[in-house]
Design a protein around this motif. Sequence first.
Motif, PDB file in Angstrom:
ATOM      1  N   TYR A  16      39.554 -20.638  -2.532  1.00  9.39           N
ATOM      2  CA  TYR A  16      38.240 -20.525  -3.155  1.00  9.39           C
ATOM      3  C   TYR A  16      37.163 -20.463  -2.088  1.00  9.39           C
ATOM      4  CZ  TYR A  16      40.336 -21.781  -7.612  1.00  9.39           C
ATOM      5  OH  TYR A  16      41.102 -21.797  -8.743  1.00  9.39           O
ATOM      6  N   GLU A  17      36.254 -19.524  -2.273  1.00 11.38           N
ATOM      7  CA  GLU A  17      35.120 -19.418  -1.367  1.00 11.38           C
ATOM      8  C   GLU A  17      33.862 -19.220  -2.195  1.00 11.38           C
ATOM      9  OE1 GLU A  17      35.808 -16.154   1.258  1.00 11.38           O
ATOM     10  OE2 GLU A  17      37.406 -17.176   2.325  1.00 11.38           O
ATOM     11  N   SER A  18      32.759 -19.648  -1.650  1.00  7.17           N
ATOM     12  CA  SER A  18      31.467 -19.448  -2.277  1.00  7.17           C
ATOM     13  C   SER A  18      30.612 -18.629  -1.324  1.00  7.17           C
ATOM     14  CB  SER A  18      30.818 -20.804  -2.540  1.00  7.17           C
ATOM     15  OG  SER A  18      29.512 -20.643  -3.018  1.00  7.17           O
ATOM     16  N   HIS A  19      30.013 -17.560  -1.847  1.00 13.87           N
ATOM     17  CA  HIS A  19      29.206 -16.674  -1.008  1.00 13.87           C
ATOM     18  C   HIS A  19      27.840 -16.429  -1.645  1.00 13.87           C
ATOM     19  CE1 HIS A  19      32.438 -15.564   1.749  1.00 13.87           C
ATOM     20  NE2 HIS A  19      33.225 -15.677   0.703  1.00 13.87           N
ATOM     21  N   PRO A  20      26.803 -16.296  -0.818  1.00 14.06           N
ATOM     22  CA  PRO A  20      25.472 -15.988  -1.354  1.00 14.06           C
ATOM     23  C   PRO A  20      25.429 -14.562  -1.895  1.00 14.06           C
ATOM     24  CG  PRO A  20      25.438 -15.942   1.045  1.00 14.06           C
ATOM     25  CD  PRO A  20      26.795 -16.417   0.640  1.00 14.06           C
ATOM     26  N   LEU A  21      24.735 -14.399  -3.023  1.00 10.81           N
ATOM     27  CA  LEU A  21      24.598 -13.075  -3.629  1.00 10.81           C
ATOM     28  C   LEU A  21      23.451 -12.298  -3.002  1.00 10.81           C
ATOM     29  CD1 LEU A  21      26.495 -14.131  -5.874  1.00 10.81           C
ATOM     30  CD2 LEU A  21      25.053 -12.900  -7.469  1.00 10.81           C
ATOM     31  N   ALA A  22      23.621 -10.998  -3.011  1.00  8.22           N
ATOM     32  CA  ALA A  22      22.540 -10.104  -2.604  1.00  8.22           C
ATOM     33  C   ALA A  22      21.438 -10.169  -3.655  1.00  8.22           C
ATOM     34  CB  ALA A  22      23.065  -8.679  -2.476  1.00  8.22           C
ATOM     35  N   ALA A  23      20.259  -9.767  -3.293  1.00  6.98           N
ATOM     36  CA  ALA A  23      19.135  -9.727  -4.236  1.00  6.98           C
ATOM     37  C   ALA A  23      19.402  -8.681  -5.308  1.00  6.98           C
ATOM     38  CB  ALA A  23      17.850  -9.395  -3.496  1.00  6.98           C
ATOM     39  N   ALA A  65      16.097 -13.470  -5.112  1.00  6.27           N
ATOM     40  CA  ALA A  65      16.135 -12.962  -3.737  1.00  6.27           C
ATOM     41  C   ALA A  65      17.535 -13.185  -3.167  1.00  6.27           C
ATOM     42  CB  ALA A  65      15.100 -13.692  -2.885  1.00  6.27           C
ATOM     43  N   ALA A  66      17.816 -12.547  -2.055  1.00  5.55           N
ATOM     44  CA  ALA A  66      19.107 -12.714  -1.400  1.00  5.55           C
ATOM     45  C   ALA A  66      19.374 -14.185  -1.129  1.00  5.55           C
ATOM     46  CB  ALA A  66      19.138 -11.916  -0.104  1.00  5.55           C
ATOM     47  N   GLY A  67      20.541 -14.658  -1.566  1.00  6.27           N
ATOM     48  CA  GLY A  67      20.931 -16.032  -1.327  1.00  6.27           C
ATOM     49  C   GLY A  67      20.449 -17.038  -2.350  1.00  6.27           C
ATOM     50  N   ASP A  68      19.675 -16.615  -3.353  1.00  9.77           N
ATOM     51  CA  ASP A  68      19.197 -17.544  -4.381  1.00  9.77           C
ATOM     52  C   ASP A  68      20.332 -18.063  -5.258  1.00  9.77           C
ATOM     53  OD1 ASP A  68      16.593 -17.433  -3.560  1.00  9.77           O
ATOM     54  OD2 ASP A  68      15.855 -16.266  -5.271  1.00  9.77           O
ATOM     55  N   ALA A  69      21.415 -17.298  -5.357  1.00  7.79           N
ATOM     56  CA  ALA A  69      22.571 -17.698  -6.160  1.00  7.79           C
ATOM     57  C   ALA A  69      23.823 -17.488  -5.325  1.00  7.79           C
ATOM     58  CB  ALA A  69      22.638 -16.863  -7.440  1.00  7.79           C
ATOM     59  N   ARG A  70      24.900 -18.144  -5.736  1.00  2.34           N
ATOM     60  CA  ARG A  70      26.187 -18.015  -5.049  1.00  2.34           C
ATOM     61  C   ARG A  70      27.264 -17.684  -6.067  1.00  2.34           C
ATOM     62  NH1 ARG A  70      25.848 -19.917   0.205  1.00  2.34           N
ATOM     63  NH2 ARG A  70      28.107 -20.081   0.421  1.00  2.34           N
ATOM     64  N   VAL A  71      28.295 -16.987  -5.609  1.00  2.00           N
ATOM     65  CA  VAL A  71      29.425 -16.649  -6.464  1.00  2.00           C
ATOM     66  C   VAL A  71      30.686 -17.281  -5.882  1.00  2.00           C
ATOM     67  CG1 VAL A  71      29.914 -14.445  -5.276  1.00  2.00           C
ATOM     68  CG2 VAL A  71      30.676 -14.782  -7.635  1.00  2.00           C
ATOM     69  N   GLU A  72      31.489 -17.862  -6.760  1.00  2.00           N
ATOM     70  CA  GLU A  72      32.766 -18.420  -6.345  1.00  2.00           C
ATOM     71  C   GLU A  72      33.818 -17.327  -6.472  1.00  2.00           C
ATOM     72  OE1 GLU A  72      35.594 -21.526  -8.350  1.00  2.00           O
ATOM     73  OE2 GLU A  72      33.959 -22.581  -7.320  1.00  2.00           O
ATOM     74  N   VAL A  73      34.583 -17.127  -5.398  1.00  2.00           N
ATOM     75  CA  VAL A  73      35.576 -16.059  -5.342  1.00  2.00           C
ATOM     76  C   VAL A  73      36.955 -16.670  -5.118  1.00  2.00           C
ATOM     77  CG1 VAL A  73      36.307 -13.994  -4.080  1.00  2.00           C
ATOM     78  CG2 VAL A  73      33.878 -14.468  -4.394  1.00  2.00           C
TER      79      VAL A  73
END
Length: 133
Positions: A16-23, A65-73
């Motif tokens: 499992y990884e969490s990454h910041p979303l693009a805007a 904006a970029a990085g305001d949310a994260r997605v778990e992959v």
Amino acid sequence: MPLAKERQTPMRIPDYESHPLAAGVKIHAGALVVLDAGLAKPGYTATGLVSLGRAERTVDNTAGAAGDARVEVLRKRTFLFANLEADPVALADVGKTCFVVDDETVAKTDGTGTRSPAGRVAAVDPSGVWVDF
């Protein structure tokens, strides 16, 4: 410096990884997720992307904006994606690399240098292409 006493060593679960979303993007649960310049996006046709795996939940950053949310992959698994009819992955391609078309579709080739690698073809059946990430 060597340890002088016991310690609780921090760890990550590599699946499992969490990454910041693009805007301005929304990633749906089950989508093929890629990194573009360090920011997560739903899979799309482009070069230079890094395929990560499958999104575990829907995350909407369309107003952020970029990085305001994260997605778990979820990684290190084999997932089923659609097979592009115009450039289909075949049984003979098992063990080879397939390429990202969009967030639910893969293809046999890099589309004359327009697509990024998705992962290794594990199997092909009437349901689609099983891709190892």
